[in-house]
Design an enzyme around this catalytic site. Structure first.
Site, PDB file in Angstrom:
ATOM      1  N   GLU A  83       0.812  -1.231   0.000  1.00 38.86           N
ATOM      2  CA  GLU A  83       0.000   0.000   0.000  1.00 38.86           C
ATOM      3  C   GLU A  83       0.841   1.274   0.000  1.00 38.86           C
ATOM      4  O   GLU A  83       0.643   2.178   0.827  1.00 38.86           O
ATOM      5  CB  GLU A  83      -0.964   0.008   1.186  1.00 38.86           C
ATOM      6  CG  GLU A  83      -2.003  -1.096   1.102  1.00 38.86           C
ATOM      7  CD  GLU A  83      -3.157  -0.931   2.080  1.00 38.86           C
ATOM      8  OE1 GLU A  83      -3.190   0.044   2.839  1.00 38.86           O
ATOM      9  OE2 GLU A  83      -4.052  -1.807   2.071  1.00 38.86           O
ATOM     10  N   GLU A 132      -5.727  -8.410   0.084  1.00 35.80           N
ATOM     11  CA  GLU A 132      -6.417  -8.193   1.360  1.00 35.80           C
ATOM     12  C   GLU A 132      -7.873  -7.884   1.042  1.00 35.80           C
ATOM     13  O   GLU A 132      -8.160  -7.150   0.085  1.00 35.80           O
ATOM     14  CB  GLU A 132      -5.837  -7.001   2.152  1.00 35.80           C
ATOM     15  CG  GLU A 132      -4.520  -7.285   2.819  1.00 35.80           C
ATOM     16  CD  GLU A 132      -3.974  -6.094   3.608  1.00 35.80           C
ATOM     17  OE1 GLU A 132      -4.766  -5.316   4.187  1.00 35.80           O
ATOM     18  OE2 GLU A 132      -2.732  -5.937   3.627  1.00 35.80           O
TER      19      GLU A 132
HETATM   20  C1  BGP Z   1      -4.443  -2.584   5.506  1.00 35.67           C
HETATM   21  C2  BGP Z   1      -3.103  -3.030   6.027  1.00 35.67           C
HETATM   22  C3  BGP Z   1      -3.185  -4.211   6.959  1.00 35.67           C
HETATM   23  C4  BGP Z   1      -4.360  -4.161   7.917  1.00 35.67           C
HETATM   24  C5  BGP Z   1      -5.647  -3.724   7.219  1.00 35.67           C
HETATM   25  C6  BGP Z   1      -6.822  -3.544   8.158  1.00 35.67           C
HETATM   26  O1  BGP Z   1      -4.325  -1.282   5.011  1.00 35.67           O
HETATM   27  O2  BGP Z   1      -2.274  -3.411   4.949  1.00 35.67           O
HETATM   28  O3  BGP Z   1      -1.964  -4.305   7.625  1.00 35.67           O
HETATM   29  O4  BGP Z   1      -4.050  -3.426   9.023  1.00 35.67           O
HETATM   30  O5  BGP Z   1      -5.448  -2.532   6.480  1.00 35.67           O
HETATM   31  O6  BGP Z   1      -6.669  -2.342   8.874  1.00 35.67           O
HETATM   32  P1  BGP Z   1      -7.197  -2.119  10.340  1.00 35.67           P
HETATM   33  O7  BGP Z   1      -6.520  -3.136  11.173  1.00 35.67           O
HETATM   34  O8  BGP Z   1      -6.809  -0.739  10.707  1.00 35.67           O
HETATM   35  O9  BGP Z   1      -8.666  -2.313  10.292  1.00 35.67           O
END
Ligand code: BGP
Length: 480
Positions: A165, A374
């Site tokens: 990201e 993801e």
């Molecule tokens: C993405 C990241 C992950 C994870 C996910 C969920 O942007 O790559 O590492 O953290 O977001 O985010 P959160 O845990 O803040 O809900």
């Protein structure tokens, strides 16, 4: 477009799940590991604690056995830079041992590793020395680390992702150590985008040289932007959001060019963000094999007058619906809520069709195969009678997988799907209050408890999805 017939998932489709080192491993200072910018936050954020996290470092064999029982074809994890180079410069062979063991265990169980080379956790020493990704030196320091990863693990790892990201980390500077004092945030953003793009190109070139058979690509977070109305100025606002937030960085990474609208917007404000000719040439040569993208939600953009007040993007960090503050970028776009969609407790809009739209937009623009690396639903899961009945997560995932299949039927090549997350991990802003995993970790933000692993209802459901190669999506009977 309605399909008369859907295309099936390819026979070699990579049904996966994802995690990241600092969110899952723990053992933050064991076996010679150095302090990363994520570990450094342990001292300032009450729920951000990498000390033990999900204790994967000590329990990785048990975790891989669970992956095997889930039927995972592939597992996406990141390598902690600070295990291999604790201070960014000095090699720590003990860190290599850990990832060798993890990779060997995965392969023994028939699980294909997908390695993220950078997931927000560079050495704190490099942050202190020159501001981390703000410094030119980061390109060579990152290359040194990646070269070691390629030479140590490249005989067994066939898929690599470069930087996770890179477009979102510039929006949220605190994610990766913050903006050095005295530097303006916009100047920081463009410098970090530039350095990350050059680092990405340099390690792709290195991969071609060292591991010609491997597949490598960058990773972005894409919240596709919808216009708030069909008023042309809202439509332009949505284009602005897509171009500034996603296409500017991705054009650098995949096409080696700078989006002209973004360049001209800044030129008019006295900021020259143009890259040198030789830099653009380096970016252009480093063609990735695929684009990895993380998808959780879509966004809405509306007209934002140039004279308005700027509001930088933030988070809803307590899970109380309605607490999210939409960003305002005067002259570009302002965020808004979508009246057609439900939101999770953190105000993330739930939009399965947005995944199909994102796939089509990305493929149409870049003509590169996609990996969805993801996708998932953050929720406060409850352990009741020893079970977690996360039907809301099953609902979210099955709808997204259905839309991914529609994208495949639309003609978009998609290699794999990696829900976030394989097991509960430490959420960067919400600790263990916000969970995503197929496997529950028995701990919370205040107590470590037993750290026992418990399969959630979604685990049994995903097991059926994988074993049927995506045919049995909606069979709720599979949920125990
Ligand atoms: C993405 C990241 C992950 C994870 C996910 C969920 O942007 O790559 O590492 O953290 O977001 O985010 P959160 O845990 O803040 O809900």
């Amino acid at each position: 477009m309605e399909h008369l017939e859907q295309k099936p998932f390819p026979a070699d489709f990579l049904w996966g799940a994802a995690t990241a080192a600092y969110q899952v491993e723990g053992a933050f200072d064991e076996a010679g590991k150095g302090i990363s910018v994520q570990d450094a936050k342990n001292f300032s954020n009450p729920v951000h604690n990498t000390t033990v996290a999900s204790d994967h470092y000590h329990r990785f064999r048990e975790d891989v056995a669970l992956m095997k029982s889930l039927g995972l074809k592939s597992y996406r994890f990141s390598i902690a830079w600070t295990r291999i180079y604790p201070d960014g410069v000095t090699l720590n062979p003990q860190g290599i041992i850990f990832y060798n063991q993890l990779i060997d265990e995965l392969l023994k169980q028939g699980i294909e590793p997908l390695v993220t080379l950078y997931h927000f956790d560079h050495p704190q020493a490099l942050q202190q020395a020159y501001g981390g990704w703000y410094g030119e030196q980061m390109i060579e320091d990152f290359k040194r680390f990646v070269q070691t990863c390629f030479s140590e693990f490249g005989d067994r790892v066939r898929y690599f992702m470069t930087l996770c990201e890179s477009n979102n980390v510039v929006l949220y500077p605190d994610l990766i150590g913050g903006v050095p004092e005295g530097v303006a945030v916009e100047a920081w953003r463009f410098q970090v985008s530039r350095i990350m793009a050059l680092a990405n190109a340099r390690v792709i070139a290195l991969c071609r040289e060292m591991l010609p058979q491997a597949k490598i690509g960058p990773c972005i977070g894409y919240a596709v932007a919808y216009a708030a109305t069909c008023a042309p100025q809202d439509v332009l606002a949505a284009m602005n959001e897509d171009e500034f937030r996603t296409f500017y960085p991705l054009d650098l990474l995949c096409l080696g060019r700078q989006n002209p609208t973004v360049v001209s917007f800044f030129a008019q404000r006295g900021v020259d963000i143009r890259l040198a000719e030789h830099e653009l040439a380096e970016l252009k040569i480093a063609q990735p094999d695929f684009i990895a993208f993380n998808y959780y939600q879509s966004n809405v953009a509306k007209y934002c007058p140039p004279a308005g007040q700027e509001i930088q993007p933030g988070f809803n960090s307590d899970g109380q619906k309605g607490g999210f503050k939409y960003p305002h970028f005067p002259g570009l776009y302002a965020g808004d809520s979508n009246p057609y969609l439900e939101r999770n407790d953190w105000d993330w809009e739930i939009d399965p069709a947005g995944l199909r739209i994102a796939c089509r937009k990305l493929y149409d623009r870049y003509q590169l195969p996609l990996m969805i690396t993801e996708n998932g639903l953050g929720a406060c899961d409850s352990l009741v009678g020893g079970k977690i009945n996360d039907v809301y997560r099953i609902d979210y995932l099955q709808q997204h997988i259905a839309q991914m299949q529609l994208a495949i039927s639309d003609g978009v090549p998609i290699w794999g799907y990696y829900p976030w997350s394989f097991m509960d991990v430490m959420s960067t802003s919400n600790g263990y209050h916000k969970r995503y995993g197929f496997v529950y970790i028995d701990r919370d933000d205040h107590q470590l408890k037993t750290l026992r692993r418990i399969k959630k209802a979604s685990f049994y459901w995903y097991q059926q999805v994988i074993s049927s190669n995506g045919q049995q999506l909606f069979n709720q009977e599979s949920c125990k």
